[in-house]
Design a protein around this motif. Sequence first.
Motif, mmCIF file in Angstrom:
data_model
loop_
_atom_site.group_PDB
_atom_site.id
_atom_site.type_symbol
_atom_site.label_atom_id
_atom_site.label_comp_id
_atom_site.label_asym_id
_atom_site.label_seq_id
_atom_site.Cartn_x
_atom_site.Cartn_y
_atom_site.Cartn_z
ATOM 1 N N LYS A 429 -24.784 -17.134 -10.772
ATOM 2 C CA LYS A 429 -25.866 -17.286 -9.463
ATOM 3 C C LYS A 429 -25.503 -16.862 -8.513
ATOM 4 C CE LYS A 429 -24.925 -20.857 -6.746
ATOM 5 N NZ LYS A 429 -24.732 -20.184 -4.746
ATOM 6 N N THR A 430 -24.459 -16.147 -8.241
ATOM 7 C CA THR A 430 -24.578 -15.810 -6.500
ATOM 8 C C THR A 430 -24.630 -14.479 -7.004
ATOM 9 O OG1 THR A 430 -22.923 -17.287 -6.129
ATOM 10 C CG2 THR A 430 -22.934 -14.672 -5.130
ATOM 11 N N GLU A 518 -17.376 -12.811 2.874
ATOM 12 C CA GLU A 518 -16.783 -12.920 3.510
ATOM 13 C C GLU A 518 -16.906 -11.713 4.945
ATOM 14 O OE1 GLU A 518 -12.891 -10.659 1.916
ATOM 15 O OE2 GLU A 518 -12.867 -13.247 1.711
ATOM 16 N N PHE A 549 -8.867 -13.760 -3.448
ATOM 17 C CA PHE A 549 -9.664 -14.592 -3.981
ATOM 18 C C PHE A 549 -9.581 -14.533 -4.880
ATOM 19 C CE2 PHE A 549 -13.613 -15.974 -5.308
ATOM 20 C CZ PHE A 549 -13.441 -17.805 -4.979
ATOM 21 N N SER A 551 -10.940 -17.013 -8.727
ATOM 22 C CA SER A 551 -12.158 -17.782 -8.736
ATOM 23 C C SER A 551 -11.718 -18.877 -10.279
ATOM 24 C CB SER A 551 -13.285 -17.048 -9.788
ATOM 25 O OG SER A 551 -13.107 -16.459 -10.917
ATOM 26 N N LYS A 574 -8.595 -20.452 3.205
ATOM 27 C CA LYS A 574 -10.254 -20.263 3.070
ATOM 28 C C LYS A 574 -10.266 -20.511 1.903
ATOM 29 C CE LYS A 574 -13.188 -16.780 3.229
ATOM 30 N NZ LYS A 574 -12.079 -15.534 2.579
ATOM 31 N N ARG A 607 -23.530 -22.830 1.048
ATOM 32 C CA ARG A 607 -22.082 -22.874 -0.279
ATOM 33 C C ARG A 607 -21.290 -22.934 1.254
ATOM 34 N NH1 ARG A 607 -19.707 -17.439 -2.966
ATOM 35 N NH2 ARG A 607 -20.622 -18.526 -4.348
ATOM 36 N N LEU A 609 -17.617 -23.707 3.058
ATOM 37 C CA LEU A 609 -16.193 -23.160 2.774
ATOM 38 C C LEU A 609 -15.319 -24.334 4.098
ATOM 39 C CD1 LEU A 609 -15.346 -19.175 2.741
ATOM 40 C CD2 LEU A 609 -16.056 -20.681 1.026
ATOM 41 N N THR A 670 -21.620 -21.650 -12.310
ATOM 42 C CA THR A 670 -21.677 -20.918 -11.376
ATOM 43 C C THR A 670 -20.384 -21.655 -10.565
ATOM 44 O OG1 THR A 670 -22.289 -21.069 -8.808
ATOM 45 C CG2 THR A 670 -23.387 -22.604 -9.760
ATOM 46 N N GLY A 671 -20.062 -21.339 -10.146
ATOM 47 C CA GLY A 671 -18.829 -20.924 -9.147
ATOM 48 C C GLY A 671 -19.059 -22.282 -8.028
ATOM 49 N N ASP A 672 -20.080 -22.456 -8.108
ATOM 50 C CA ASP A 672 -20.406 -23.112 -6.731
ATOM 51 C C ASP A 672 -20.298 -25.136 -6.866
ATOM 52 O OD1 ASP A 672 -21.147 -22.638 -3.571
ATOM 53 O OD2 ASP A 672 -22.536 -21.121 -4.392
ATOM 54 N N ARG A 726 -18.962 -25.648 -10.390
ATOM 55 C CA ARG A 726 -18.070 -25.477 -9.885
ATOM 56 C C ARG A 726 -16.271 -24.771 -11.030
ATOM 57 N NH1 ARG A 726 -17.699 -23.975 -4.842
ATOM 58 N NH2 ARG A 726 -17.598 -26.273 -3.880
#
Length: 811
Positions: A429-430, A518, A549, A551, A574, A607, A609, A670-672, A726
């Motif tokens: 996605k991102t 970031e 970070f 993932s 974070k 999104r 955090l 996506t990781g979201d 996720r």
Amino acid sequence: MGDTYINPHETRNQADSGNTSADGSAIATLDGSVDEPPIRSAGSSHYLTEKSRGETRYIEKLPITEITNDPDQDDIAICAHTLTGIEVIRRLQTNADKGLSEHDCVLRREKHGHNKLESSGSVTWYKILLRQVSNSLTLVLAIAMALSYGTGDFIEGGVITAVIVLNIVVGFFQDYRAEQTIQSLRAMAAPACRVVRENGTMLSIKAEDLVPGDIVQLATGDIVPADLRLFSSINLATDEALLTGESKPCTKDALSTLNHIECALGDRINMAYSSTTVTRGRAQGIVTATGMNTEIGKIAQLLRDKKVYEDSSTFVSRAVRRVLHGIKSALGLIGTPLQVKLSYFALLLFALAILLAVIVFSTSLWDIDGETLIYGICVAVAVIPESLIAVLTITMAIGSKAMAAGNVIVRKQAALEAVGGVTNVCSDKTGTLTQGKMLARKAVLPSGKLLTVVNELSPFDPTRGDVLVDDVRLESASVNEVDELRHFFSTIALCNMSNVLPPPGDQDLWSATGEPTEIALHVLARRVDQGKDEILSRSGMSLLTEHSFDSSIKRMSVVYSRVDPDRTIFSFTKGATEALLPLLDMADGQRREILHQVDTMASEGLRVLCLGYRQLDEADLESITDRAVIEAEGCLTFAGLVGLYDPPRLESAGAIKQCQAAGVVVHMLTGDHLKTATTIAKEIGILGPDVYGSNAQTAVMTAMDFDKLTDDALDVMDPLPFVLARCSPTTKLRMLEALHRRGRYCVMTGDGVNDSPALKGADVGVAMGLNGSDVSKEAADMVLTDDNFASIVSAIREGRRLFDNIQKGLG
Ligand SMILES: Nc1ncnc2c1ncn2[C@@H]1O[C@H](COP(=O)(O)OP(=O)(O)OP(=O)(O)O)[C@@H](O)[C@H]1O
Ligand SMILES: [K+]
């Protein structure tokens, strides 16, 4: 040799020696760096450690190394690991802050050449010519020609000769041009690296242009561009399997100096070697060897010199294998699947031709006179489509070119044909479906107060726009008076590797480097004068360690210490809410409250955090270097939630429609967060009333639920999820397998280091040219130069056209 650049004891020694704030001139910071945040305190403390040890000490330790004024690069390459970083920098006559000047580089390049391995792989004209001759079709034609001449039919023979010559000439020029295109594409896809040059500007250049003495920055996922002596590193590990055969990542430590020149490559923990990959951490190093002088170059040289195969098989079996290989390649049975198929097709035709000839001859009851023979040959020759080779080469060459024009670099020829047959696209996605330019829109503080950003103009400009706390404008001065605000802003600014740069001169275009997530947080912090630099200089804190970070665990932590009398140490973390909630020190009721807030923000497409911090004791220092231990400890104090907005790309919705119209199913992996992903998926049409099955229960899933299911359960699932939230790299692999079991053919995108298995496993693996890691590009079949989903769609279109053209050529 600890996991980080510094071990706690060393830190203490340093503090004892009272040198921590010595002159700034020697500090290896890269202010004004454009691409990566400076490894500030790492560089500085390291430098100071070396300085404080004094020259005498390392001269004592290393009597062998005489200091000469004429640095000899070959010499340095051999002994760099036994010298301190400072010494290597001095000998190579460079400067850690400023780097080499362009003039120096030109001189050094003349002396040492380009930083590339001399490969014997470049294709010469005679090889291309040979390739035209050696394929089934030409062979079949040649036989027909020989038969014609043999029967004295010079007209027929002449025609076939002309066809062969024409084929070879056309094929040769097409192939030659295609080869050149491929070469230039390769050059475009060649690894880039970040280097400091010309008084401290950070440039992104081709690895090929590096010279000894260049100052290079490494980050997770990079392929090391040359042999480097590291002089500062944070948590660095590299994969050196290529060089040493050791499959475990090797932990590096820029601080150490080794005693023995002969020390094994795998033990030289202060060096990073060309072609190895960075599996975690960051570092800066100085180039000690380039091109064929690197360790990998030496291996390449060995291989070239030997030329004989180094296997234990007997001469006979080797000869047989070679002959078989020769015959196969002469018949064109080695190449892309399509080429192989066509070659088989040619052989089939040949068999058919012989069959026809036999039939013709049998009708004349094998009483073969000239007439019959010629007739038979004519019939046989007629079934052979002479133009086939030319059509194939031309379409392939045109296809490659068209794709390059459409921002797709084809790394493997086979992908050209494969992409035309794709039935499913699994996309990130991102940055791919969305613009990847995030904006911090909202935040919730621990007390429940709502922070909003209004009137902002550009994503990078912190000077325009206001921050409101419960609808009252927040003044910069009041941030430091309220504890929860101070902790909130410290966390987002310090647990951050991005750079936000003011416009140069009198322009007003702000820029930023680093990860979009970031950058967005950093811009928010700067809106109230709480940028990283501002906080650090105000509080006198310096970085102790950093866990960048990752993932797969979806969070990042940093540890800072303040050098005041009682030396306070803070860690800031974070990450995704699910990743952080279990680490927070709070009651369950409060957790539920937070989850509720996250849900609300995520369903607006934000999104979210989660932030946390913790004060550590001196005793905890022992464990901060080990990520596993830090995780176990947790006990973070909640510092707030931030919601970031990443608008979809304008082209995405249209491109997805085109896919669906062409029968290609689009999935978003996506990781979201689930809700964030679902909102965006609906916006761009991955889910919608027109999409069959988008109301099904399985249309949207989290990776956790997906991973729990057995293969059998996945096989009966209808449809497979359109949105997987996720996601981790292993989820991508399972999705691939599930698609393959259904006989689907799919494109998979990826940008991270650990996406490589998924990229390799996919029918067409697509990497991101702008923001993808080198490792992922290496594993991919295609690279998007603009990271844009729409480019994948044009590649599919181009692939299908190519297929059609070949089909026409056959028909
Ligand atoms: N720099 C970061 N520091 C801490 N947490 C982060 C950072 N970047 C992302 N996250 C968190 O991890 C989650 C997953 O991020 P990840 O990078 O795996 O996905 P992505 O690559 O951004 O998305 P996609 O897979 O769609 O491209 C994010 O939703 C966010 O909550
Ligand atoms: K990703």
